[in-house]
Scaffold this motif. Structure first.
Motif, short mmCIF file in Angstrom:
data_model
loop_
_atom_site.label_atom_id
_atom_site.label_comp_id
_atom_site.label_asym_id
_atom_site.label_seq_id
_atom_site.Cartn_x
_atom_site.Cartn_y
_atom_site.Cartn_z
N LEU A 64 0.86 -1.11 -0.11
CA LEU A 64 -0.05 0.05 -0.15
C LEU A 64 0.88 1.15 -0.06
CD1 LEU A 64 -3.11 0.81 0.08
CD2 LEU A 64 -2.52 1.41 2.88
N LEU A 65 1.96 1.42 0.94
CA LEU A 65 2.78 2.33 0.74
C LEU A 65 3.86 2.58 -0.20
CD1 LEU A 65 2.99 2.53 4.70
CD2 LEU A 65 1.53 4.07 3.28
N TYR A 66 4.06 1.38 -0.78
CA TYR A 66 4.82 1.32 -1.91
C TYR A 66 4.44 0.47 -3.01
CZ TYR A 66 9.02 2.61 -4.60
OH TYR A 66 9.83 3.21 -5.66
N PRO A 67 3.58 1.12 -3.88
CA PRO A 67 2.87 0.27 -4.80
C PRO A 67 4.00 -0.41 -5.85
CG PRO A 67 1.88 2.25 -4.56
CD PRO A 67 3.02 2.49 -3.78
N ARG A 68 3.48 -1.57 -6.47
CA ARG A 68 4.21 -1.99 -7.62
C ARG A 68 3.85 -1.38 -8.67
NH1 ARG A 68 4.42 -8.60 -7.62
NH2 ARG A 68 2.28 -8.30 -6.79
N LEU A 69 4.91 -0.90 -9.45
CA LEU A 69 4.90 -0.27 -10.85
C LEU A 69 5.59 -0.98 -11.79
CD1 LEU A 69 3.73 2.18 -12.28
CD2 LEU A 69 5.92 3.34 -11.76
N ILE A 70 4.68 -1.86 -12.70
CA ILE A 70 5.25 -2.86 -13.67
C ILE A 70 5.43 -2.38 -14.86
CG2 ILE A 70 5.04 -5.47 -14.30
CD1 ILE A 70 3.37 -5.76 -11.46
N PRO A 71 6.55 -2.41 -15.56
CA PRO A 71 6.65 -2.01 -17.03
C PRO A 71 5.87 -3.18 -17.82
CG PRO A 71 8.77 -2.30 -16.14
CD PRO A 71 7.65 -2.76 -14.97
N VAL A 106 4.64 7.39 -5.25
CA VAL A 106 4.80 7.95 -3.86
C VAL A 106 6.14 8.46 -3.85
CG1 VAL A 106 3.22 6.26 -2.82
CG2 VAL A 106 5.60 5.41 -3.12
N GLU A 107 7.10 8.36 -4.87
CA GLU A 107 8.42 8.97 -4.66
C GLU A 107 8.30 10.56 -5.08
OE1 GLU A 107 12.16 7.24 -5.72
OE2 GLU A 107 11.49 5.34 -5.46
N ASP A 108 7.18 10.78 -5.76
CA ASP A 108 6.93 12.19 -5.89
C ASP A 108 6.15 13.05 -4.96
OD1 ASP A 108 8.06 11.18 -8.69
OD2 ASP A 108 6.16 10.98 -9.45
N LYS A 109 6.42 14.20 -5.27
CA LYS A 109 5.55 15.29 -4.48
C LYS A 109 4.15 14.87 -4.53
CE LYS A 109 5.33 20.24 -3.89
NZ LYS A 109 3.92 20.57 -4.19
N GLY A 110 3.48 14.80 -3.35
CA GLY A 110 2.01 14.30 -3.23
C GLY A 110 1.16 15.29 -3.90
N LEU A 111 0.07 14.78 -4.62
CA LEU A 111 -0.78 15.52 -5.29
C LEU A 111 -1.64 16.43 -4.32
CD1 LEU A 111 -2.41 13.11 -8.07
CD2 LEU A 111 -0.52 15.02 -8.32
#
Ligand SMILES: [Zn+2]
Length: 1070
Positions: A922-929, A1043-1048
């Motif tokens: 939840l706190l570090y989602p999986r981003l799969i190419p 989540v590594e980017d500035k929060g929306l």
């Protein structure tokens, strides 16, 4: 997993004959339990002893082979036969050495073992190598490979500040070197010469000999220069940035540096001042973060969660984790491993924030690292692991310590020829009951040790006697009551019809004891709006009968006989009812509903039937009808950001508080399926479910076509999942510390007993421990979680999970044994509970402060002195900051008026019941190419970091966090891929915000569906897939998970947060 060399010896592997040992102690096997993969005994074992242990004595990984009394007993040898055994425990435990595993064992603590090259090639790259030596475990610095000094220095001098390189050769990490990063404050670059730092003399860069005395030379790298720092113009010589040396040019910027990230880390992009790299400072300190010229830092220079996850998978994935060693840190939750219980509970059941507790309260206070265990008592056991054994101590019940009441377990030490035993928790010496007597072998172990799960395993169950049952009567099997809101909204949306249709087949899938012909669970049906309708579905009836209760103030159940029935027996009547319900209310105009009386009705029905059970409530709107528990819209966005924001999340007390107590007392779990079109006061409506071990599901603006399948998937899983009822749990500990706080979907009527109307395979409880005395390194810290509950078959059982940790007077041991994923679970739950009573701003500040305190403590006590400009992180916690920053940005905590109050409250409830695996993703989602996926491979492509920088216009990515799933399509996505997946010619032909992905007959489509299905199977809730096109409006929904980017909605980027934390640490250290 390889089982090579594994010795599958007796107790459990013995067939018939071997049962001797059980004849007396175990008694008949209880009815098959529904948990675990009992049906599929792993190969390799012989038939199970009949009548003895529950699961067939076979197991894939083999059952407890020669168990060693392990760490508990001195001089016990074992393990030689287990190639996969874990490494020796920390040095502080002398007994560990007897295991003789080579330190290089794959399981050797990450912090201790030389990370494989793979490992270092990552983010750790740009760290500073400076000050490597560790206090506690000094490794000869001469072991540092020469390369270290050959390569890093040059780069270092090349262009001062922002360069990065990979400095760490694996060998270098031999002795858990701290990770170091330099977040160089500007001033340093401007003014302070190295000497000014007060840092121990460093060899001038460029002159560092390949090997030096310890501490090893600093390989300073350039830097994560924090923006603010007024660093302007070309980098000037800084502390660790001595003038360029000739060597500096040996490696040209941009030239690949060893390691995968080499190219990216190359100098060029770092070289010049850039602006805009730090769009938003960390909340609360924006001003400090803002500074004129800003340097863009290479994101690869800061620790990468995906790399840490991948490294652990490479190092420990596919292996057998043998739980025979006290204090061993398990693989990460994201790693694929097999557990073999040999005296400590599987990390699937219990996972701790650190596996080495500090000996004293002072040390604990000093390091500020929470001491906690996350317990998931009913965690799903994979098919290739052994399900829990069941122990029957007969009429006298389980054997327990007379003083502390701890249950018989591997931590009890038998003495006096086996006639007495000393409790491992309170040290009380107890007599061994005559029927339980057994001689000891020459090592002081009972001869029957390996034949008795309670003497050799970390987890097992006892059959409970009548003493453990309410009113000394065996419990009845539980009941499931389906309560459907038939008000206008639910009828109009088609929901009622959908539910009724589904139940006809779903009820065939009610959980049942293994081997049972049908489920023992009874079912009942209620429909309601402002009034309630009960149904008599007795099998003898030709037609179901409805009974209406319109006086909702004094709820009672109008019928006993015929309300709760066996589905198989009453199937025709029930199907008849389910066919009729949608029609009966088809013309309703009633839009008002009640809610508390519905729950009350469920409790009363269970009470009348003298059973525990679960209510499935399908509800649409805020209950405004005149009745107990009536609610009104109290949403007020103006409160966001104020001292009163917390009131938005506080439930309305009174009726709901009493309802929770009634439910818990009856063992009535409440599952709430909400279908709101507007505000429903989630904080209050979710209160009862969240205190009864129930689940909450929310489908806003429900439409059958859009969310129908999503809902049905959730319902199906919820009905089928393994669960225990009417549970009470106690966590006992060894002397010197105790459980002080509990976080989860539970109810506490006193300070020690955790009451759960039900507990299922997804629910986890987080328990915090505090010292009340000094712990000894020799005794370690032992804990026993005992859960008394009723099975789905109506049997009373005690599920026991034991775990032993190390204790140390060295804080370095604690930091080395930390488990970041467990730590973040603890922080999430403690913060989410604190937000009910404190301003959110205060909660966020506490989180940040504690992060800085922990890291400062490590820096001060465990790392070799080094320049303040370096951020030094313990290896085991190097990605802690990114998780913490993500937690601060979660909807509940971020405090944005753009988010719905109900959504924030809902998110809070979800997290409170989560286990470590769930909070991690939840706190570090999986981003799969997906654009680069290998269609011929079975595996899921390696995830990339959660940042916009990792996306590409020509790419396609799948993102999942356990709650939502997105398929993001770049504008320049390959038309071929689009054609293969969507059957349309190009990106432009795709509809926005689609949710359906056609199943097509080509390799790409099959591969994507297989990835999605594989991910879905790993998650506790079904995830609705949202297809998002780059630059479409819906893209924002997707981007908030980067989540590594500035929060929306507020919150810093990972990089900014790290810089901010570093600043805080420096302040703490001065
Ligand atoms: Zn005791």
């Amino acid at each position: 997993m390889s089982q090579q060399g594994y010795v599958a010896t007796p107790p459990y592997s013995q067939a018939q004959a071997g049962m001797g040992g059980y004849s007396t102690g175990f008694g008949n096997p209880p009815p098959q339990s529904h948990y675990g993969a009992y049906g599929s005994p792993p190969q390799g074992y012989s038939a199970p002893p009949t009548g003895v242990l529950k699961p067939p004595a076979s197991s894939p990984s083999g059952m407890p082979p020669i168990l060693v009394s392990s760490q508990y007993g001195a001089n016990i040898q074992q393990n030689g036969a287990h190639p996969h055994s874990f490494a020796p425990p920390a040095a502080s435990d002398p007994s560990m050495s007897s295991y003789g595993q080579p330190p290089q064992s794959a399981f050797y603590s990450m912090a201790q073992s030389p990370p494989p090259t793979q490992q270092l090639t990552n983010q750790m790259s740009s760290m500073n190598i400076a000050g490597y030596g560790q206090r506690p475990m000094q490794s000869p610095s001469s072991s540092a490979p020469p390369q270290q000094f050959q390569t890093s220095p040059p780069q270092q001098f090349q262009t001062s500040p922002p360069q990065q390189f990979q400095t760490s050769p694996p060998q270098q990490f031999q002795t858990s070197p701290p990770q170091q990063f330099q977040t160089s404050p500007p001033q340093q670059f401007q003014t302070s010469p190295p000497s000014a730092m007060g840092h121990p003399p460093l060899s001038p860069p460029g002159q560092q000999p390949p090997s030096l005395g310890s501490p090893p030379p600093m390989a300073t790298m350039g830097s994560m220069s924090a923006p603010p720092m007024g660093m302007s113009g070309p980098p000037g010589p800084g502390v660790h940035q001595p003038p360029l040396g000739p060597q500096g040019y040996q490696q040209q910027p941009g030239s690949p540096i060893a390691g995968p990230y080499g190219a990216q880390m190359a100098g060029p992009q770092m070289a010049g001042p850039q602006t805009g790299a730090f769009p938003g400072g960390f909340p609360g300190a924006p001003s400090q973060m803002a500074g004129p010229p800003q340097k863009k830092l290479d994101p690869d220079s800061i620790p990468s969660p995906t790399q840490v996850i991948e490294d652990d998978q490479v190092k420990r994935g596919g292996q057998v984790y043998v739980s025979n060693v006290r204090g061993q840190v398990p693989p990460l939750v994201t790693t694929d491993f097999t557990v073999q219980d040999q005296g400590n509970a599987s990390p699937r059941f219990m996972r701790c924030t650190t596996y080495s507790f500090p000996c004293t309260a002072d040390l604990a206070k000093q390091c500020k690292v929470p001491l906690a265990a996350i317990i998931k008592p009913f965690a799903t056991v994979p098919k290739n692991e052994t399900p829990l054994y069941i122990v029957n101590h007969g009429e006298t019940g389980p054997i327990r310590c007379n003083r502390c009441k701890a249950y018989m377990c591997p931590y009890m030490q038998f003495i006096d020829g086996g006639r007495r035993y000393q409790c491992g928790f309170c040290s009380c010496v107890n007599e061994v009951p005559a029927q339980y007597f057994q001689h000891l072998d020459h090592m002081g172990r009972r001869m029957d040790m390996y034949e008795r799960p309670e003497l050799s395993l970390g987890s097992y169950e006892f059959i409970a006697t009548l003493d453990y049952c309410k009113n000394n009567k065996p419990p009845n099997p539980p009941a499931y009551i389906f309560m459907i809101d038939v008000s206008y909204n639910n009828i109009k949306s088609g929901l009622v019809k959908l539910i009724c249709e589904e139940l006809k087949t779903l009820l065939d899938r009610l959980p049942k004891e293994e081997g049972a012909e049908s489920s023992a669970i009874k079912v009942g049906f209620v429909t309601y709006n402002k009034i309630l309708h009960f149904y008599n579905v007795k099998s003898a009836l030709a037609q179901p009968q409805m009974m209406v209760v319109s006086d909702v103030a004094e709820m009672f159940v109008p019928l006993l006989d015929g309300f709760l029935v066996n589905f198989q027996e009453s199937r025709p009547v029930i199907n008849n009812l389910l066919d009729q319900i949608p029609d009966m209310f088809a013309d309703t105009n009633e839009s008002e509903t009640v809610f508390a009386p519905v729950v009350q009705a469920g409790v009363e029905a269970l009470k009348a039937a003298e059973c525990s059970g679960k209510l499935f409530i399908f509800h649409s709107s805020i209950p405004t009808a005149e009745a107990p528990g009536k609610l009104k819209n109290r949403d007020d966005k103006k409160l966001v950001g104020t001292e009163k924001e917390k009131t938005l999340f506080q439930p309305q007390r009174g009726v709901y508080e009493q309802l929770t107590k009634d439910c818990v007392a009856q063992g009535c779990c409440v599952d709430l399926f909400l279908f709101p079109n507007q505000y429903v006061d989630m904080a209050t409506m979710g209160d009862v479910p969240s205190h009864t071990g129930g689940s909450i599901y929310k489908y806003s603006n429900f439409q059958v076509e859009v969310n129908g399948q999503h809902f049905l998937n959730d319902l199906k899983r919820d009905v089928e999942k393994s669960i225990g009822f009417d549970a009470i749990m106690r966590v006992r500990t060894g002397t010197g510390f105790r459980a002080t706080d509990f976080f989860g979907a539970v109810h506490m009527s006193n300070t020690t007993d955790v009451e759960m109307a039900a507990v299922d395979c997804d629910k986890a409880l987080t328990v915090e421990f505090k010292h009340d005395d000094t712990l000894s390194e020799e005794a370690g810290a032992v804990m026993q979680c005992a859960l008394l509950y009723t099975t789905i078959g109506g049997e009373r059982r005690l599920r026991i999970h034991n775990l032993s940790l190390n204790c140390s007077a060295q804080l370095s041991e604690l930091f080395k044994s930390c488990e970041t994923d467990a730590l973040i679970n603890f922080f999430a739950k403690s913060a989410y509970r604190a937000m009910l009573n404190q301003p959110l701003k205060a909660v966020r500040e506490i989180l940040v402060n504690q992060t800085a305190h922990m890291l400062a403590c490590y820096r001060k006590n465990c790392a070799t002195p080094s320049a303040a400009s370096q951020l030094i992180l313990p290896d085991a916690m190097k990605v802690f900051p990114v998780y913490m920053n993500s937690l601060l940005k979660t909807p509940s905590l971020v405090g944005s008026t753009e988010l719905s109050t109900d959504d924030r409250a809902f998110y809070r409830f979800m997290v409170m019941a989560m286990g470590v695996e769930e909070t991690q993703v939840l706190l570090y989602p999986r981003l799969i190419p997906l654009h680069t996926m290998d269609v011929s491979s079975e595996s899921i492509p390696a995830p990339v970091r959660c940042s916009e920088e990792r996306l590409s216009e020509s790419g396609m990515f799948l993102l999942e966090n356990g709650l939502s799933m997105f398929l993001w399509l770049g504008q320049a996505c390959s038309p071929d891929l689009i054609q293969n997946l969507f059957n349309v010619p190009s990106f432009g032909h795709l509809n926005s915000e689609g949710t359906s992905l056609p199943v097509l007959d080509n390799a790409h489509s099959r591969k994507l569906h297989s990835i999605i299905s594989s991910i879905s199977q790993q998650r506790a809730t079904s995830m609705k897939l949202l297809i998002v096109k780059q630059k479409d409006r819906a893209e924002m929904l997707f981007r908030q998970h980067l989540v590594e980017d500035k929060g929306l909605h507020g919150g810093a980027s990972y990089m900014d947060f790290l810089c901010y934390v570093h600043r805080e640490i420096r302040q703490l250290l001065t």
